[in-house]
Design a protein around this motif. Structure first.
Motif, PDB file in Angstrom:
ATOM      1  N   ASP A  79     110.143 -20.611  76.364  1.00  0.00           N
ATOM      2  CA  ASP A  79     111.019 -20.240  75.239  1.00  0.00           C
ATOM      3  C   ASP A  79     111.564 -21.486  74.532  1.00  0.00           C
ATOM      4  N   LYS A  80     111.205 -22.662  75.022  1.00  0.00           N
ATOM      5  CA  LYS A  80     111.663 -23.905  74.380  1.00  0.00           C
ATOM      6  C   LYS A  80     110.676 -24.409  73.323  1.00  0.00           C
ATOM      7  N   LEU A  81     109.567 -23.704  73.150  1.00  0.00           N
ATOM      8  CA  LEU A  81     108.551 -24.138  72.183  1.00  0.00           C
ATOM      9  C   LEU A  81     108.291 -23.039  71.158  1.00  0.00           C
ATOM     10  N   SER A  82     108.446 -23.393  69.886  1.00  0.00           N
ATOM     11  CA  SER A  82     108.137 -22.452  68.799  1.00  0.00           C
ATOM     12  C   SER A  82     107.189 -23.138  67.828  1.00  0.00           C
ATOM     13  N   TYR A  83     106.669 -22.373  66.883  1.00  0.00           N
ATOM     14  CA  TYR A  83     105.754 -22.977  65.910  1.00  0.00           C
ATOM     15  C   TYR A  83     105.870 -22.265  64.570  1.00  0.00           C
ATOM     16  N   GLU A  84     105.426 -22.966  63.529  1.00  0.00           N
ATOM     17  CA  GLU A  84     105.375 -22.401  62.174  1.00  0.00           C
ATOM     18  C   GLU A  84     104.087 -22.877  61.538  1.00  0.00           C
ATOM     19  N   VAL A  85     103.349 -21.965  60.926  1.00  0.00           N
ATOM     20  CA  VAL A  85     102.122 -22.329  60.214  1.00  0.00           C
ATOM     21  C   VAL A  85     102.433 -22.357  58.721  1.00  0.00           C
ATOM     22  N   VAL A  86     102.091 -23.462  58.076  1.00  0.00           N
ATOM     23  CA  VAL A  86     102.416 -23.669  56.661  1.00  0.00           C
ATOM     24  C   VAL A  86     101.127 -23.870  55.866  1.00  0.00           C
ATOM     25  N   ASP A  87     101.024 -23.176  54.726  1.00  0.00           N
ATOM     26  CA  ASP A  87      99.871 -23.356  53.840  1.00  0.00           C
ATOM     27  C   ASP A  87     100.099 -24.593  52.978  1.00  0.00           C
ATOM     28  N   PHE A  88      99.346 -25.639  53.275  1.00  0.00           N
ATOM     29  CA  PHE A  88      99.486 -26.930  52.604  1.00  0.00           C
ATOM     30  C   PHE A  88      99.208 -26.836  51.103  1.00  0.00           C
ATOM     31  N   ASP A  89      98.428 -25.853  50.688  1.00  0.00           N
ATOM     32  CA  ASP A  89      97.991 -25.764  49.290  1.00  0.00           C
ATOM     33  C   ASP A  89      98.966 -25.030  48.374  1.00  0.00           C
ATOM     34  N   THR A  90     100.036 -24.466  48.949  1.00  0.00           N
ATOM     35  CA  THR A  90     101.023 -23.766  48.105  1.00  0.00           C
ATOM     36  C   THR A  90     102.119 -24.742  47.684  1.00  0.00           C
TER      37      THR A  90
ATOM     38  N   GLY B 259      95.085 -26.046  55.278  1.00  0.00           N
ATOM     39  CA  GLY B 259      94.710 -25.926  53.871  1.00  0.00           C
ATOM     40  C   GLY B 259      93.265 -25.507  53.746  1.00  0.00           C
ATOM     41  N   LYS B 260      92.698 -25.707  52.552  1.00  0.00           N
ATOM     42  CA  LYS B 260      91.304 -25.291  52.320  1.00  0.00           C
ATOM     43  C   LYS B 260      90.323 -26.319  52.868  1.00  0.00           C
ATOM     44  N   GLU B 261      90.724 -27.596  52.851  1.00  0.00           N
ATOM     45  CA  GLU B 261      89.815 -28.667  53.292  1.00  0.00           C
ATOM     46  C   GLU B 261      89.897 -28.909  54.795  1.00  0.00           C
ATOM     47  N   HIS B 262      88.821 -29.432  55.350  1.00  0.00           N
ATOM     48  CA  HIS B 262      88.781 -29.882  56.754  1.00  0.00           C
ATOM     49  C   HIS B 262      89.218 -28.795  57.737  1.00  0.00           C
ATOM     50  N   CYS B 263      89.039 -27.531  57.346  1.00  0.00           N
ATOM     51  CA  CYS B 263      89.682 -26.493  58.151  1.00  0.00           C
ATOM     52  C   CYS B 263      88.736 -25.721  59.058  1.00  0.00           C
ATOM     53  N   GLN B 264      87.640 -26.360  59.495  1.00  0.00           N
ATOM     54  CA  GLN B 264      86.707 -25.641  60.366  1.00  0.00           C
ATOM     55  C   GLN B 264      87.344 -25.272  61.708  1.00  0.00           C
TER      56      GLN B 264
ATOM     57  N   LYS C 203     106.040 -28.930  49.386  1.00  0.00           N
ATOM     58  CA  LYS C 203     107.416 -29.431  49.509  1.00  0.00           C
ATOM     59  C   LYS C 203     107.752 -29.727  50.967  1.00  0.00           C
ATOM     60  N   LEU C 204     107.362 -28.813  51.841  1.00  0.00           N
ATOM     61  CA  LEU C 204     107.629 -29.002  53.269  1.00  0.00           C
ATOM     62  C   LEU C 204     106.825 -30.184  53.811  1.00  0.00           C
ATOM     63  N   ALA C 205     105.571 -30.300  53.335  1.00  0.00           N
ATOM     64  CA  ALA C 205     104.729 -31.420  53.755  1.00  0.00           C
ATOM     65  C   ALA C 205     105.359 -32.745  53.342  1.00  0.00           C
ATOM     66  N   GLU C 206     105.920 -32.770  52.155  1.00  0.00           N
ATOM     67  CA  GLU C 206     106.589 -33.989  51.664  1.00  0.00           C
ATOM     68  C   GLU C 206     107.799 -34.322  52.539  1.00  0.00           C
ATOM     69  N   GLN C 207     108.530 -33.287  52.912  1.00  0.00           N
ATOM     70  CA  GLN C 207     109.709 -33.463  53.768  1.00  0.00           C
ATOM     71  C   GLN C 207     109.326 -34.102  55.109  1.00  0.00           C
ATOM     72  N   TYR C 208     108.168 -33.681  55.643  1.00  0.00           N
ATOM     73  CA  TYR C 208     107.714 -34.205  56.932  1.00  0.00           C
ATOM     74  C   TYR C 208     106.695 -35.347  56.779  1.00  0.00           C
ATOM     75  N   ARG C 209     106.542 -35.845  55.557  1.00  0.00           N
ATOM     76  CA  ARG C 209     105.683 -37.004  55.269  1.00  0.00           C
ATOM     77  C   ARG C 209     104.225 -36.749  55.678  1.00  0.00           C
ATOM     78  N   ILE C 210     103.766 -35.528  55.450  1.00  0.00           N
ATOM     79  CA  ILE C 210     102.382 -35.135  55.737  1.00  0.00           C
ATOM     80  C   ILE C 210     101.600 -35.179  54.429  1.00  0.00           C
TER      81      ILE C 210
END
Length: 226
Positions: free
Chosen positions: A53-64, A31-36, A69-76
């Motif tokens: 090939d067993k490890l993947s990732y997704e970057v999510v913008d917390f501020d959108t 997100g915008k905060e704490h993002c140094q 919604k995704l953060a809520e789903q993962y209790r972040i």
């Protein structure tokens, strides 16, 4: 310029990722905060995902809206944060801030444990953890230079994994990088690390400092639940 050297990549592949069985997905909230250190965090997960090939990732913008919604789903509840999921399944294993320094090894070990759906906790500890059915959040405040912090982080994460494997999913294990989250650290008067705060149903119940052995850590958790 890569963050992980070729020599380290070789060790990571041979010593850690060769042991993975199920796919793991890292979900990184920024997100915008704490993002140094957000750019380093994104680069780190990208470099790790290229090693197996067993490890993947997704970057999510917390501020959108979608990110929230995704953060809520993962209790972040704040960013930057990384949750280590078993192919998208929330295992309660989270890192608030960059898993740098001594925490990097714990991060790799967590990826392997989440992949394999197992921990090395003692059978009686597992039994106690499997019985936890209240909402528990274990905050472990760390700094990258603290050699004992990963032991406390790993313990919190093993508790979260075991409770999830028992079908409860009630325990959250949170590494909190105190330098990246100064106001969070101030809230709990963090003067030394690791500092552990155990919350039950949203209330702070137990606080202590130090990397306690498994049995003593479990006693603290059970005391918080009483």
């Amino acid at each position: 310029m890569g963050l992980i050297s070729d020599a380290d990549k070789k060790v990571i592949k041979e010593e850690f990722f060769s042991k993975m069985t199920n796919p793991v997905k890292l979900i990184v909230f920024v997100g915008k905060e704490h993002c140094q250190y957000c750019d380093q965090l994104k680069q780190l997960v990208q470099e790790l995902s290229e090693l197996t090939d067993k490890l993947s990732y997704e970057v999510v913008d917390f501020d959108t809206e979608e990110g929230k919604k995704l953060a809520e789903q993962y209790r972040i509840d704040r960013a930057p944060a990384t949750t280590i999921t078993q192919d998208g399944k929330d295992m309660g294993v989270r890192y608030f801030g960059l898993p740098a320094g001594h925490e990097f090894g714990a991060f790799l070990e967590d990826i392997v444990d989440v992949s394999n759906g197992t921990t090395d906790l003692a059978p009686d500890t597992k039994e106690a953890i499997h019985g936890v059915d209240k909402d528990v959040r274990i905050l472990v405040f760390v700094t990258p230079t603290c050699p004992y912090c990963p032991l406390a982080v790993r313990m919190a994460h093993k508790f979260a994994i075991e409770n999830t494997l028992a079908g409860k999913g009630k325990i959250l294990g949170d590494m909190v990088e105190a330098i990246e989250y100064p106001e969070w650290a101030d809230q709990y008067s963090v003067m030394a690390v690791p500092k552990i705060v155990i919350q039950v149903d949203g209330e702070d119940k137990v606080q202590f400092e130090g990397a306690y052995p498994e049995k003593m850590f479990l006693e603290k958790l059970l005391a918080a639940l009483e």
